[in-house]
Design a protein around this motif. Structure first.
Motif, PDB file in Angstrom:
ATOM      1  N   GLY A 167      55.907  40.329  -8.362  1.00 51.30           N
ATOM      2  CA  GLY A 167      56.942  39.926  -7.416  1.00 51.30           C
ATOM      3  C   GLY A 167      56.600  38.640  -6.689  1.00 51.30           C
ATOM      4  O   GLY A 167      55.620  37.954  -6.995  1.00 51.30           O
ATOM      5  N   TRP A 168      57.415  38.322  -5.687  1.00 51.01           N
ATOM      6  CA  TRP A 168      57.264  37.080  -4.933  1.00 51.01           C
ATOM      7  C   TRP A 168      56.302  37.271  -3.769  1.00 51.01           C
ATOM      8  O   TRP A 168      56.322  38.295  -3.101  1.00 51.01           O
ATOM      9  N   PHE A 169      55.492  36.237  -3.516  1.00 55.29           N
ATOM     10  CA  PHE A 169      54.590  36.274  -2.366  1.00 55.29           C
ATOM     11  C   PHE A 169      55.397  36.231  -1.072  1.00 55.29           C
ATOM     12  O   PHE A 169      56.346  35.457  -0.932  1.00 55.29           O
ATOM     13  N   LEU A 170      54.972  37.073  -0.108  1.00 55.60           N
ATOM     14  CA  LEU A 170      55.646  37.153   1.186  1.00 55.60           C
ATOM     15  C   LEU A 170      54.778  36.612   2.315  1.00 55.60           C
ATOM     16  O   LEU A 170      55.105  35.602   2.933  1.00 55.60           O
ATOM     17  N   PHE A 171      53.656  37.255   2.587  1.00 54.53           N
ATOM     18  CA  PHE A 171      52.729  36.788   3.613  1.00 54.53           C
ATOM     19  C   PHE A 171      51.417  37.534   3.450  1.00 54.53           C
ATOM     20  O   PHE A 171      51.310  38.473   2.648  1.00 54.53           O
ATOM     21  N   SER A 172      50.414  37.125   4.213  1.00 54.99           N
ATOM     22  CA  SER A 172      49.091  37.748   4.125  1.00 54.99           C
ATOM     23  C   SER A 172      48.603  38.160   5.508  1.00 54.99           C
ATOM     24  O   SER A 172      49.046  37.632   6.537  1.00 54.99           O
ATOM     25  N   ILE A 173      47.670  39.124   5.506  1.00 49.82           N
ATOM     26  CA  ILE A 173      47.123  39.689   6.736  1.00 49.82           C
ATOM     27  C   ILE A 173      45.613  39.763   6.613  1.00 49.82           C
ATOM     28  O   ILE A 173      45.088  40.204   5.579  1.00 49.82           O
ATOM     29  N   VAL A 174      44.891  39.363   7.647  1.00 51.90           N
ATOM     30  CA  VAL A 174      43.445  39.524   7.711  1.00 51.90           C
ATOM     31  C   VAL A 174      43.124  40.926   8.222  1.00 51.90           C
ATOM     32  O   VAL A 174      43.640  41.347   9.263  1.00 51.90           O
ATOM     33  N   LEU A 175      42.267  41.639   7.499  1.00 50.36           N
ATOM     34  CA  LEU A 175      41.752  42.933   7.926  1.00 50.36           C
ATOM     35  C   LEU A 175      40.270  42.760   8.248  1.00 50.36           C
ATOM     36  O   LEU A 175      39.495  42.337   7.381  1.00 50.36           O
ATOM     37  N   LEU A 222      43.167  29.955   4.985  1.00 51.24           N
ATOM     38  CA  LEU A 222      43.950  30.814   4.110  1.00 51.24           C
ATOM     39  C   LEU A 222      45.369  31.051   4.606  1.00 51.24           C
ATOM     40  O   LEU A 222      46.191  31.609   3.885  1.00 51.24           O
ATOM     41  N   GLY A 223      45.661  30.673   5.841  1.00 46.63           N
ATOM     42  CA  GLY A 223      47.016  30.728   6.359  1.00 46.63           C
ATOM     43  C   GLY A 223      47.633  32.102   6.501  1.00 46.63           C
ATOM     44  O   GLY A 223      48.820  32.271   6.213  1.00 46.63           O
ATOM     45  N   PRO A 224      46.889  33.114   6.955  1.00 51.83           N
ATOM     46  CA  PRO A 224      47.502  34.430   7.120  1.00 51.83           C
ATOM     47  C   PRO A 224      48.492  34.449   8.281  1.00 51.83           C
ATOM     48  O   PRO A 224      48.388  33.661   9.229  1.00 51.83           O
ATOM     49  N   SER A 428      38.622  41.041   4.845  1.00 46.94           N
ATOM     50  CA  SER A 428      39.475  41.181   3.668  1.00 46.94           C
ATOM     51  C   SER A 428      40.822  40.537   3.940  1.00 46.94           C
ATOM     52  O   SER A 428      41.344  40.619   5.065  1.00 46.94           O
ATOM     53  N   LEU A 429      41.370  39.908   2.924  1.00 46.15           N
ATOM     54  CA  LEU A 429      42.694  39.297   3.013  1.00 46.15           C
ATOM     55  C   LEU A 429      43.660  40.120   2.176  1.00 46.15           C
ATOM     56  O   LEU A 429      43.464  40.290   0.969  1.00 46.15           O
ATOM     57  N   LEU A 430      44.683  40.645   2.827  1.00 46.82           N
ATOM     58  CA  LEU A 430      45.738  41.410   2.166  1.00 46.82           C
ATOM     59  C   LEU A 430      46.898  40.469   1.884  1.00 46.82           C
ATOM     60  O   LEU A 430      47.504  39.929   2.809  1.00 46.82           O
ATOM     61  N   LEU A 487      60.092  43.944   2.820  1.00 48.29           N
ATOM     62  CA  LEU A 487      59.449  42.966   3.708  1.00 48.29           C
ATOM     63  C   LEU A 487      60.156  41.608   3.597  1.00 48.29           C
ATOM     64  O   LEU A 487      60.868  41.323   2.652  1.00 48.29           O
ATOM     65  N   ARG A 488      59.905  40.767   4.580  1.00 50.10           N
ATOM     66  CA  ARG A 488      60.481  39.418   4.578  1.00 50.10           C
ATOM     67  C   ARG A 488      59.414  38.431   5.011  1.00 50.10           C
ATOM     68  O   ARG A 488      58.420  38.802   5.629  1.00 50.10           O
ATOM     69  N   ARG A 489      59.627  37.188   4.705  1.00 51.29           N
ATOM     70  CA  ARG A 489      58.688  36.153   5.139  1.00 51.29           C
ATOM     71  C   ARG A 489      58.788  35.962   6.660  1.00 51.29           C
ATOM     72  O   ARG A 489      59.889  35.955   7.214  1.00 51.29           O
ATOM     73  N   PRO A 490      57.631  35.789   7.338  1.00 51.33           N
ATOM     74  CA  PRO A 490      57.698  35.542   8.781  1.00 51.33           C
ATOM     75  C   PRO A 490      58.441  34.260   9.102  1.00 51.33           C
ATOM     76  O   PRO A 490      58.413  33.292   8.330  1.00 51.33           O
ATOM     77  N   ARG A 491      59.100  34.230  10.225  1.00 53.77           N
ATOM     78  CA  ARG A 491      59.791  33.016  10.639  1.00 53.77           C
ATOM     79  C   ARG A 491      58.779  31.956  11.030  1.00 53.77           C
ATOM     80  O   ARG A 491      57.750  32.246  11.604  1.00 53.77           O
ATOM     81  N   GLY A 492      59.097  30.712  10.747  1.00 54.21           N
ATOM     82  CA  GLY A 492      58.213  29.615  11.109  1.00 54.21           C
ATOM     83  C   GLY A 492      57.114  29.446  10.124  1.00 54.21           C
ATOM     84  O   GLY A 492      56.250  28.627  10.271  1.00 54.21           O
TER      85      GLY A 492
END
Length: 492
Positions: A167-175, A222-224, A428-430, A487-492
């Motif tokens: 699928g399409w990339f949406l966003f990432s999160i640092v854990l 990495l731009g999370p 970890s980067l999700l 899910l959706r891409r974050p604004r900005g």
């Protein structure tokens, strides 16, 4: 950390096994190669394949001066050049990559432009000598590849890149977890004198600050969109240490909008003069963590919707105690948690809290203190099985990378993430896509962070990597298919 509450029987049993499986054997091939030259030189050891995605790999190793001992059981650091030679056939390693530092004992090389689903072969070299891998003598494991190719030698070794998440990339999160701001000695094992702790070298900044500063700098590359810190923000909940952690984390963004924290057992309410100005704790003492991160009357657990992702933050030490026992949720929190899951049954949901639900495949003896209360954990897994939106439960506390999938809730990855504050030192980067996700561990890259990480790998007489690093590549790098189309891409 594991072993903080070893019984004497556990300690004797583990010590007997450890004595028969010395990690020093790992450097045997490299040392033999050095001895054949008849002169002392930089010896490359502790080779590790850290990060593996569909298009890149991160490989690290250490160079030390042959025949020396820094007092911790490892060779004295010896700066050297470093390169990784790699290719798609073991006899044609026709690509070369250099490290982020050209002359260092702490080698960190990133391979880029790899093809998804392709098998690569590689070897790491310093001063023309091939690096020996980190050994696994206490538990089955492989630090250098996704196959056994090359094990028992100094390479080449092999890995196969995964396919990207569908699928399409949406966003990432640092854990991340286990920052331990204020700590001064790492690796203490229940006061056992045969396992000495490790301190920062004189004149250098406190190691928890070195590691959290590198974390913030590394994730910026990495731009999370978000950062979740799963407990043990401080060493012992001293207000200045909790505040110092917040000082660093605010460089990532806005609290409770961009980054979130939950309590660990080290962040529990304490008694004594350093805590006297904080609110009275619900269970005991004075609760400075509550004051620092959950002001007013709000509870120390929460849920939030982040770009369509439902995130639940648990306080897994919502109870009285001295921190050395099993974690638990209060009856009130557990009831709230079940109701929140039911209300978001089908929404993509990530849960994070300090104590893991289960701890399996450990190189060291484990006890109830390593995880959440067993009865509560079984109840939560049963609830997860009836909540299809839950796909990931992130925990710290064990200070290791380990992936578990329980048959009680097979649709949920239970991911323990290694500590920020010590070896392997990172996060970890999700990466979330519309039809799945990737979870990848990253070691901290800063020069002082790499130095401390390698120094602290000597915890528990050098056996620590066999527990903390992750005994397979899949324990720190995985791709999972899951419907995240809501899910959706974050604004900005």
């Amino acid at each position: 950390m594991p072993g903080c509450d070893f019984t004497r029987r556990d300690l004797l049993r583990w010590s007997a096994v450890a004595a028969a499986a010395s990690p020093l054997a790992a450097t045997g091939l490299a040392r033999a190669e050095t001895r054949s030259t008849g002169r002392a030189t930089a010896v490359p050891v502790d080779l590790e394949l850290v990060t593996l995605t569909e298009d890149r790999a991160v490989i690290t190793w250490y160079t030390g001066e042959s025949g020396t001992d820094d007092g911790l059981g490892r060779m004295v650091p010896a700066p050297a050049d470093g390169e990784v030679r790699y290719g798609t056939h073991p006899s044609r390693l026709n690509h070369v990559a250099g490290g982020i530092s050209s002359h260092t004992p702490y080698h960190h090389v990133e391979l880029t432009g790899l093809e998804p689903g392709r098998t690569y072969y590689y070897e790491a070299r310093s001063n023309g000598r091939r690096a020996a891998p980190t050994p696994f003598t206490l538990i089955a494991g492989n630090a250098v590849g996704t196959s056994a190719y090359g094990l028992g030698t100094n390479g080449p070794f092999s890995f196969t890149t995964p396919q990207p998440p569908p699928g399409w990339f949406l966003f990432s999160i640092v854990l991340c977890n286990d920052l331990h701001l204020g700590e001064t000695v790492a690796g203490l094992v229940g006061g056992q004198p045969q396992y000495p702790g490790i301190s920062q070298l004189p004149g250098l900044p406190p190691y928890p600050e070195v590691m959290i500063e590198s974390l913030i700098e590394d994730v910026a590359r990495l731009g999370p969109a978000y950062l979740l810190a799963a407990g043990d923000i401080s060493a012992e909940a001293v207000p200045a240490d909790l505040g110092r952690a917040g000082h660093f984390l605010r460089r990532f963004g806005r609290y409770r909008e961009d980054w979130f924290v939950v309590r660990g057992n080290h962040d529990r309410a304490h008694t004594g003069d350093p805590y006297a100005a904080c609110r009275a704790g619900q269970w005991q003492g004075n609760d400075c963590f509550h004051d620092a991160y959950f002001p007013g009357d709000e509870p120390t657990y929460f849920s939030a919707d982040l770009s369509g992702l439902h995130v639940i933050g648990l306080d897994t030490y919502d109870k009285p105690g001295g921190g050395g026992d099993a974690g638990a949720l209060s009856a009130e929190q557990l009831s709230w948690f079940r109701a929140d899951l039911a209300a978001h049954r089908d929404q993509p949901t990530l849960v994070f809290g300090h104590h893991p639900l289960v701890v399996e495949e450990s190189a060291f003896p484990t006890s109830p203190s390593n995880a959440l209360d067993a009865t509560q954990a079984a109840s939560i897994l049963d609830t997860y099985a009836r909540t299809p939106g839950v796909f990931l439960h992130h925990a710290g506390h064990t200070h290791r990378n380990h992936r578990t999938v329980s048959p009680a809730a097979p649709g949920v990855t239970l991911q323990e993430v290694a500590a920020v504050k010590e070896y392997p030192g990172g996060f970890s980067l999700l990466r979330l896509h519309t039809e799945g996700y990737a979870l990848n561990f990253h070691k901290s890259r800063g020069e002082q962070a790499r130095a401390w990480s390698e120094r602290s790998r000597q915890e528990i007489l050098g056996y620590w990597p066999q527990f903390a690093f992750g005994n397979t590549v899949a324990d720190r790098n995985t791709v999972v298919r899951h419907d995240l189309s809501g899910l959706r891409r974050p604004r900005g």
